[in-house]
Structures are given as C-alpha cells and as structure tokens.
Design an enzyme around this catalytic site. Sequence first.
Site, PDB file in Angstrom:
ATOM      1  N   ILE A 123     -19.647  13.127  -5.868  1.00 50.66           N
ATOM      2  CA  ILE A 123     -20.693  12.425  -5.129  1.00 50.66           C
ATOM      3  C   ILE A 123     -20.310  12.166  -3.675  1.00 50.66           C
ATOM      4  CG2 ILE A 123     -21.733  11.304  -7.128  1.00 50.66           C
ATOM      5  CD1 ILE A 123     -20.112   8.819  -6.522  1.00 50.66           C
ATOM      6  N   GLU A 125     -17.067  12.938  -0.297  1.00 50.64           N
ATOM      7  CA  GLU A 125     -15.792  13.464   0.182  1.00 50.64           C
ATOM      8  C   GLU A 125     -15.380  12.629   1.379  1.00 50.64           C
ATOM      9  OE1 GLU A 125     -12.723  16.075  -0.513  1.00 50.64           O
ATOM     10  OE2 GLU A 125     -14.688  16.608  -1.320  1.00 50.64           O
ATOM     11  N   GLY A 126     -14.087  12.291   1.446  1.00 50.61           N
ATOM     12  CA  GLY A 126     -13.583  11.513   2.573  1.00 50.61           C
ATOM     13  C   GLY A 126     -12.179  11.926   2.925  1.00 50.61           C
ATOM     14  N   THR A 130     -11.637  12.930  -2.869  1.00 51.39           N
ATOM     15  CA  THR A 130     -12.968  13.211  -3.401  1.00 51.39           C
ATOM     16  C   THR A 130     -13.435  12.062  -4.285  1.00 51.39           C
ATOM     17  OG1 THR A 130     -12.392  15.555  -3.406  1.00 51.39           O
ATOM     18  CG2 THR A 130     -14.342  14.920  -4.649  1.00 51.39           C
ATOM     19  N   LYS A 145     -12.456   7.405  -6.911  1.00 53.45           N
ATOM     20  CA  LYS A 145     -11.928   8.046  -5.707  1.00 53.45           C
ATOM     21  C   LYS A 145     -10.564   8.651  -6.047  1.00 53.45           C
ATOM     22  CE  LYS A 145     -12.517   5.906  -1.807  1.00 53.45           C
ATOM     23  NZ  LYS A 145     -12.467   4.882  -0.738  1.00 53.45           N
ATOM     24  N   ASP A 243     -13.651   0.012  10.154  1.00 56.48           N
ATOM     25  CA  ASP A 243     -14.361   1.286  10.030  1.00 56.48           C
ATOM     26  C   ASP A 243     -15.814   1.057   9.607  1.00 56.48           C
ATOM     27  OD1 ASP A 243     -14.482   4.024  10.307  1.00 56.48           O
ATOM     28  OD2 ASP A 243     -13.792   4.458   8.282  1.00 56.48           O
TER      29      ASP A 243
END
Length: 443
Positions: A123, A125-126, A130, A145, A243
């Site tokens: 669902i 991506e960072g 994933t 995560k 962030d």
Amino acid sequence: MKNTSSQRKQNSNTNKDHGRPRTRPLFTYIKRVAVVFTIFLSRRRKAAGAATAASKRNNSRRVEGISFSTDLSTGSNSKSSSRFRFSNSYGSSSASSGLVGTVNFSLQEIYKATDNFNPANKIGEGCFGTVYKGKLKDGTLVAVKRANKNDYDKRLSLEFKNEVLTLSKIEHLNLVRFYGYGEHGDERIIVVEYVANGTLREHLDSSRGNGLEMAERLDIAIDVAHAITYLHMYTDPPIIHRDIKASNILITEKFRAKVADFGFARATTEDPGVTHISTQIKGTTGYLDPEYLRTYQLTEKSDVYSFGVLLVELVTGRHPIEQNRPIKERVTTRWAMQKLKEREAVLAMDPVLRRSPASNMAVEKVLELAKRCLASLRPSRPSMKECAEVLWKIRKDVRELGLSSSSASASHQSANYPFRDAKKSREITFGIQDGETYKFISA
C-alpha cells in the site's frame, strides 16, 4: 573427716546431677526454637529473593519488546536484542523506561497477516521500506512497515528506532496508532493502524476520491494542527515531527486526518534555557524551514513552517515544488504569497474547488495564516496552538456563510468537530468560548 568429706562430695555430685535434668530441657528448647527461627528466616529470604527475581523478570518482560535504548536527542544506542516482540500501545508501561508494555506476536503471524508480504497487499513505499496491508488473527487491520533488507544501514536503523520510540510514547486521535514492532536478524518491522482512505496528497492529486471540498480541507487542517499541538505541548519532553507534509497525512473514511511517519522525529531538551537542538538536516525539500537549513538549529517553529507549506497545499492543490510550471510559479509558496499580496488570493485557489463567497474568504484567510507560518524569522511565526485557534475561527466564519451544505455532509466532517453544534464542540474540545478572544485549553 574423710567420711564427712566424701559425703559432701557425694552430696555435691548429687546436687549437680539433680540440677542437670532441670536445666537441660530449657536449653534444648531454646536451641530448637533458634534453629526453627533460623530456618524460617532463611526460607523467607529465599522467598523474597525469588519474588524480587520474578519481579525483575516481569519488568524485563514488559519492556523486552523495546530491543534497544535510544536517546532521541543524541541517537546513541545502548542495547540491542535479537528478540522479535511486539509492543502493545495499550499495555502496562514500565515506570523506569516510560515505554509501553509488550504483547507477543510471532514472525509467522506477521507473515500470515500480510500473506507472506504479498505484493498485492503493498500500500505504500518510503525511504524506510515498503508498507503492506495486513490482518491479524483477531481481525484487526494493520499497516506493516518492512525495512528494505538490501540497503538497511546505520541511518535507517536510527530512523527505525526513532520511530518506534516516538510512537511508543504518544497516543492521540489525530496520530496514527502504534500496535508494535519487531527486530529479528535482518527483519525490522513496524506495525501501525491501517487508515483506509489514502493520503492527503492522493486526494489533492485526485488520484483517490472525488476531490475535497473546502469544509473538508479546513477540518483536515484543524486535525493536523491539533496533532502537532499535542506533540509540542502535551508530550514530555516535547516532540518535533520534522517531516510534516501532505503524503504523511492519512485520511480516514470519515475524512479525519491522522499524522504518520515519525522516522525523523526528535525530542526536545527539558532544559528551559535551551532554545533549540543542533542537528543534521532532515525533512523533505519544499517543506524545510530555511532558518533550520541555514543554522542547523531545530525548534518547534520548524514544524510550524512545514505546516504553513501544508496550508498552501490545501488551498492550491499544488505540490510545494512544481518543476513543470513557469519559473514564477515553480515554488508554490512564493507564488501563492505573491497572489495574496496582490489581493488576488482567489487566483491561487485549487481549480477543483467550487467558487463562492465563503470559499473565496476561506482561501484568503488560510493564506494569511500560512504567510505568518512561513515568516523567515522564527519569533514571527505563531505557535501550533494559535494556528488551531485561527483555523477554528475561519471555519466558524465559513459555516456562517453557509458553505457547509449537502456537498459537505455531516458524514464528511471531522469526528471531533461536528457541524450540528459547532459552539458546543468548541467548548468541549478546545475550551473556546464565543467572543472576541479564543482560548485553547487542550489538544
């Protein structure tokens, strides 16, 4: 004389013999009592020792899910473990560590929950890795995560630990809920609440949903302000998210906002004489506080700057940096502030928004608040508490102009801010009374 002397000795011996039977039972009794008492004390000491050991084991068991001890101010590590444990945000906490209690999940359960990390369940991506959708055996939907194994380095390790420690210390309606984490071998996993309706950025891009109305955008802005105010004012020590951006704002099915991704979060110092944290630059291009970039000094006002960028995103629908735009429009905040200065704020409005006196007024007032948040000097920026108060007033004015109609039904309103009785909601949630001044009591 001899007979008399012999008789005295005999009498004396007889007296001694008679005395022994009378005193020996007493000494024997005392000796036995002493032995029994000694045994009793010994057993009590052993029992106390066992209880202390058990208590230590229990306390250790409570926090063994936190397989490290990281100082959020320095990033130093003091301990590591190969255990794979998950930490329950509603479990008992250890007074010594301030961390949440633990609940056991096996690695096999996580594999099962995500169908062995099936790509179909992906669902997101960072930079950390994933994100997969999962379903625990009790039916709870979660977001898992999983760190990228190939490029997992010291930097990502610090981000992983930062996020776990931050999530384990916070709990708020507008922050994504923490269920647990795992660290075993090269597996590093964080399990959080699954939020079904995508990110704010996806809604602004119209890649999800049918577009957000102005009333919904104001609700989302208030929810985010609410969450950051909690981090800045109601955690000990205060936490700087570092962030804040549209892709880190999750939207629920009721169009409620939840702030996520705490990999860059930093706890401030408890020393009131310290005004900032000196640290390396972390964040996302377009959202970074220019004073932080220049001085490497991080404060809560750095989050306020990022929130100002987010406000501009909300009303314009644009990304902070638009490379395909004309040069004057590439930096969205500069372009929007110029339109505000020229008294043409309406020209900065997201084209998908319907024009009306109420929406035009809302865009102008939100951009005015954004301008204050984007001030180059930190003392000129408002606190997040004040941002929430201003947004409350803007939404109140918008509703009085009748913007909220069938297109922005009650089901689309933030659960904390019901449309039917805005006055009562303000009084209960924020302690705000109608009048010239607004008092924000609790986030």
